[in-house]
Design an enzyme around this catalytic site. Structure first.
Site, PDB file in Angstrom:
ATOM      1  N   ASN A 162      -3.016   6.192  -0.393  1.00  0.00           N
ATOM      2  CA  ASN A 162      -2.509   6.413   0.963  1.00  0.00           C
ATOM      3  C   ASN A 162      -1.776   7.735   1.130  1.00  0.00           C
ATOM      4  O   ASN A 162      -1.669   8.253   2.242  1.00  0.00           O
ATOM      5  CB  ASN A 162      -1.630   5.243   1.397  1.00  0.00           C
ATOM      6  CG  ASN A 162      -2.485   4.072   1.833  1.00  0.00           C
ATOM      7  OD1 ASN A 162      -3.506   4.250   2.486  1.00  0.00           O
ATOM      8  ND2 ASN A 162      -2.106   2.870   1.454  1.00  0.00           N
ATOM      9  N   SER A 175       0.819  -1.214   0.000  1.00  0.00           N
ATOM     10  CA  SER A 175       0.000   0.000   0.000  1.00  0.00           C
ATOM     11  C   SER A 175       0.852   1.263   0.000  1.00  0.00           C
ATOM     12  O   SER A 175       0.327   2.362  -0.113  1.00  0.00           O
ATOM     13  CB  SER A 175      -0.917  -0.003   1.228  1.00  0.00           C
ATOM     14  OG  SER A 175      -0.156  -0.117   2.407  1.00  0.00           O
TER      15      SER A 175
END
Length: 283
Positions: free
Chosen positions: A190, A119
């Site tokens: 993110n 991520s």
């Protein structure tokens, strides 16, 4: 290249979800983890998810049986030699991922694509430990995988156009929406989400409002389905901290500095929903 056989590494929440959508789309999947009990736990979660689909009338019992039969448990990494693509969903740690990709590079067939569900970690750096950097790519699914449509597809510096196309087509075959993203810390999702969560934690830390009030403002004022503090608990506070540290280190900018309260909660072992306590308490 046609993808027929897939290996998913990591039978946890993300890996299990990825294996489920791959099997539902008709692919044969080796679900791999370090121990048989981890794989069994992952398969049991998938089984319950499929049963829920049947009870809601979204899947027939026959389709459920066929989907589950496409899943093969694996605790031997040598099974990577049998597949066309490996999707790694192990713990978010560069040392672990690098070691794993170096091993996979020695096992997998020459044509096999090595994808990571990271991520936030740099794809180029992960690719550099292999002898096939052109076949390494990021395939970042959102949580919960069976529900969320987005897949960030991240090219490393050396990722070939052909490999990118295969992965984009695979994402579409899984009924997902692939979005092309370049290799920067945190990618898009993110890089935007985590500083927002971090700022919400600062807002709590500085006593601006209660946790309930902060979450209510973002839900009712910004139309977010879940408040940032509840979302942090759902993601895992240790994961949130790790991503903030990756952003802070990657950009060297103080705006990504993790909130001291986030560090304190992680040190206390209050990691959110998975430990029963984070910003909120769970049964």
């Amino acid at each position: 290249m046609t993808v027929k056989q897939i290996m998913v590494i990591g039978a946890g929440q993300m890996g299990g979800g990825i294996a489920q959508v791959c099997a539902m789309a008709g692919y044969n999947v080796h679900l791999h983890d370090l121990k048989e009990e981890f794989v069994e736990k992952g398969l049991n979660v998938i089984k319950k998810n499929l049963e829920r689909q049947v009870s809601k009338g979204k899947m027939t019992e026959e389709e459920q049986t066929q989907t589950f039969q496409r899943l093969t448990p694996s605790v031997d990494l040598q099974n990577a030699a049998k597949v066309d693509i490996v999707i790694e969903a192990a713990v978010e740690n560069m040392e672990i991922k690098s070691k794993l990709f170096a091993e996979l590079d020695g096992i997998a067939a020459e044509h096999t694509i090595l994808a990571t569900n990271t991520s936030s970690l740099p794809i180029t750096e992960i690719a550099a430990v292999t002898n096939r950097p052109e076949k390494v790519i990021g395939m970042h699914f959102m949580n919960p995988v069976p529900v969320m449509k987005l897949v960030e597809v991240i090219r490393g510096l050396a990722t070939s156009d052909e490999v990118y196309q295969v992965v984009e087509d695979l994402a579409k075959a899984l009924n997902k929406v692939p979005v092309e993203v370049n290799d920067f810390p945190g990618f898009v999702a993110n890089r935007i989400l985590m500083p927002m969560i971090n700022e919400a934690i600062y807002t709590l830390y500085e006593g601006v409002a209660t946790k309930e009030a902060i979450d209510e403002v973002m839900k009712l004022g910004m139309n977010h389905p879940m408040g940032p503090l509840a979302l942090a608990d759902f993601i895992g506070l240790d994961t949130c901290l790790y991503i903030m540290e990756t952003l802070h280190e990657g950009f060297g900018d103080t705006k990504y500095r993790p909130c001291p309260l986030l560090r304190k909660y992680v040190k206390a072992g209050w990691l959110g929903k998975k430990t029963g306590k984070g910003f909120y308490t769970y049964e």
